[in-house]
Each structure stands twice: as structure tokens, then as C-alpha cells.
Write an enzyme that holds these catalytic residues in place. Structure first.
Site, PDB file in Angstrom:
ATOM      1  N   LYS A 194       0.838  -1.193   0.000  1.00 56.68           N
ATOM      2  CA  LYS A 194       0.000   0.000   0.000  1.00 56.68           C
ATOM      3  C   LYS A 194       0.879   1.251   0.000  1.00 56.68           C
ATOM      4  CE  LYS A 194      -4.225  -1.664   0.134  1.00 56.68           C
ATOM      5  NZ  LYS A 194      -5.248  -1.327  -0.879  1.00 56.68           N
TER       6      LYS A 194
ATOM      7  N   LYS B 187     -12.926  -8.205  -8.261  1.00 58.81           N
ATOM      8  CA  LYS B 187     -13.379  -8.607  -6.933  1.00 58.81           C
ATOM      9  C   LYS B 187     -14.821  -9.082  -7.023  1.00 58.81           C
ATOM     10  CE  LYS B 187     -10.204  -5.421  -4.642  1.00 58.81           C
ATOM     11  NZ  LYS B 187     -10.012  -4.241  -3.759  1.00 58.81           N
TER      12      LYS B 187
END
Length: 345
Positions: A112, A219
Site C-alpha cells: 500500500k 473482486k
């Protein structure tokens, strides 16, 4: 897919529903805990867990996915195991080895970056620590969650280039920005992956048509379920990474079975995030083992549902959310109820 095809009422879902409140090992996406609703259907346990800030118009697609997984037939699975990446939150560089230790056998790491309040220097230090831990043969991908402008992304990816990036996930927020960035960094050898530009878009194929990404992050929950996600993959014609949204192992099993059904799965998937949870709903969580997870459905442990039950007011909030999302899905012409037509048209 529309839930009413199954003749469902809210009571049919809520009769077996449990709302859990699970602690995390490491703060992630600004969260220290993760709430989720799990329920049982004819096909087994399923999960509805859109993040709490999502309104019914967006969260209803997640409910469509949960219903699909609980009630609809699944595609043929082509593999029993799915390779996964480690996920490194926006932690200080010194904490990187501790995080990676939760992902045994993973040779790919998603890091991240562009976290609010963070700096590019911190991002570079974090990626450098991951490279040191993985060695020269490991693969590193970074995820900015749309946090950079085009110029910021260009500067950041040039700074990170020495560490050998596999790709940058959603470096900028919009499709035009991604397209411009992809042109600007063509000489760096870093690919662009689209996530939010797929799962949050009215038209999930726009980014592929615009030539704004080299691959897509898919997703299952945000896209309405396995069947719809497969339609998007087929229509886009780009390589994909199947990922998750900090699901419990029940939700991760939905993603794992999507990944296991795809003919081409060239990249490690972002489905190892159960390792970020300090607790789960099953005795056999889908945590990475030798860099893979198994593409199997999950049975919950009733004792864990009781131990990590959410507060009564949170249970009521989630139950009301199911009712609100079902109302959206039942509306004729709603974007959620027409999502299959939008993908295949």
C-alpha cells in the site's frame, strides 16, 4: 442476476444471518476491526460485507453477489489451489518483515502506498524493505487506491522503479488519468492495473476500451458475484488479478472459486488477506500456505460466530442494510438489477 429470481425476502436471508466484528492484526484501510454479515443458503455459507460507508446503491451489488454465492450454481473449477500475494499495509518499513511473516511461501507482495498523511519517502522505504525481504526474485506490486494525480504518480513510479515493480494498481482515480499516466511511464516497464475503475464504475469495461490499463483487478463481491465477474473478464480481454476486500474466509472463498474457474490466471491473486485478521469465522481460515490458498467453500464455527458477535445495535444496522439493499435490487431498471445486461450489451 436479480435476487427476486429466487423468490427471496429479507427474512429468508436474515433467518440464518450472523453479524461479526473481527479484530485485525494490523491497521488496514484505516480499520482496526472488520464487520461482516454471513448467512447460509442452499449452496452453503455466503458473505455480505461492503464497507460501512457504502450507501445502498453501491452496497446492493455486494448483496447480489452474496445471494448468488448462496443460491446459484457455480462454474466448473479448473484448479484446486490459487497462488496469492502478501499484502503489506502502509506500515513503517521496520514492520515489513513482521507483516510478510504472516504470508508463508508468498513470493509476490502488494504494498500500500499514497496513504493519506504519508509521504513518498515513506512509500519508497516500505517498498525497499519489501524488496530486501523478498530478494531479487520476488515480485512487488503497489496499490495507491487512486491517491495520486498523474504528475504525482509519474514521480512516484520513477522513484519506485529501481525496486522492480510488477505493476501499479489504481495509481490515479479516473480512466482519463490512467490513460495519460500509462503513456507517460511507457519507458519504465511498469504496468497499470485498474481496480476502482472497474468495481466502482457504472461501466466496468470503460477502462479496457480506453486502453487505460494493462490488467484488471477483479473482486467478486463488489462486482455482483462470480457469474458477473466472469462476464467482465471475458468481455474485457485483459489479464486479471482476482482480489478481495478484507473479507472473512467465507467471502474469500467466493473470490477463490472465481479465480479457480478462470481459464487464464497468470498473476498471483489478492486473496490471502485472512492473514490480516486476528480472528475469523472458521476453524480452517483461508490463510496462505506455501504461497497458495485452497479454492474451497468454508463452513463456519458457531462458537466463533458467538465469540465475535457484533453489538446488538450493529446487528440491527446490518439487518436494516440488507433490507435496504434488497429494495434497491428489486427496483425495475436500477443499475444493480440491470448489471448483467450492462456487461453483455
Amino acid at each position: 442476476m436479480q435476487p427476486l429470481d429466487f423468490g427471496l425476502r429479507a427474512e429468508d436471508i436474515l433467518a440464518t444471518a450472523h453479524v461479526v466484528d473481527l479484530p485485525l492484526n494490523t491497521r488496514f484501510r484505516g480499520l482496526d476491526r472488520r464487520e461482516a454479515l454471513v448467512f447460509e443458503g442452499p449452496r452453503g455459507w455466503s458473505e455480505f460485507s461492503p464497507f460501512v460507508e457504502y450507501l445502498p446503491a453501491e452496497a446492493s451489488t455486494w448483496l447480489a453477489a452474496a445471494i448468488d454465492f448462496a443460491y446459484a450454481p457455480e462454474p466448473t473449477l479448473l484448479r484446486t489451489e490459487v497462488a496469492v500475494n502478501a499484502t503489506v499495509p502502509a506500515v513503517p518499513a521496520a514492520e515489513v518483515p513482521r507483516v510478510l511473516a504472516r504470508f508463508p511461501g508468498c513470493t509476490t507482495a502488494k504494498v500500500k502506498v499514497a496513504e493519506r498523511g504519508g509521504t513518498l519517502a515513506q512509500d519508497v522505504e516500505r517498498v525497499a524493505a519489501v524488496r530486501a525481504a523478498l530478494g531479487p526474485g520476488g515480485l512487488i506490486r503497489v496499490d495507491a487506491n487512486g491517491g495520486w494525480s498523474v504528475t504525482e504518480a509519474e514521480i512516484a513510479l520513477e522513484a519506485l522503479a529501481p525496486y522492480g515493480l510488477e505493476y501499479a494498481e489504481q495509481p490515479c482515480a479516473t480512466v482519463p488519468e490512467l490513460a495519460e499516466l500509462r503513456t507517460r511511464i511507457a519507458g519504465l516497464g511498469a504496468r497499470i492495473a485498474a481496480d476502482e475503475s472497474v468495481r466502482k464504475a457504472e461501466d466496468p469495461l470503460a477502462v479496457a476500451r480506453a486502453g487505460a490499463a494493462d490488467l484488471l483487478v477483479i473482486k467478486a463481491q463488489p462486482l455482483g458475484g462470480i457469474a458477473r465477474a466472469r462476464d467482465i473478464v471475458a468481455a474485457a480481454g485483459l489479464p486479471v488479478v482476482v482480489s478481495s476486500a478484507l473479507d472473512t474466509s467465507v467471502g474469500l472463498s467466493m473470490g477463490a472459486r472465481l479465480a479457480a474457474s478462470l481459464p487464464d490466471l497468470s498473476f498471483a491473486c489478492g486473496l490471502g488477506t485472512a492473514a490480516l485478521l486476528a480472528a475469523d469465522v472458521t476453524d480452517a481460515p483461508l490463510v496462505p500456505e506455501n504461497g497458495v490458498i485452497h479454492a474451497e467453500r468454508i463452513d463456519v464455527n458457531p462458537d466463533l460466530l458467538t465469540r465475535f458477535v457484533a453489538a446488538p445495535e450493529r446487528r440491527d444496522w446490518w439487518f436494516d442494510r440488507v433490507r435496504a439493499c434488497l429494495h434497491v435490487l428489486a427496483e425495475p431498471g436500477s443499475s444493480a438489477s440491470n448489471m448483467t445486461n450492462r456487461v453483455t450489451s
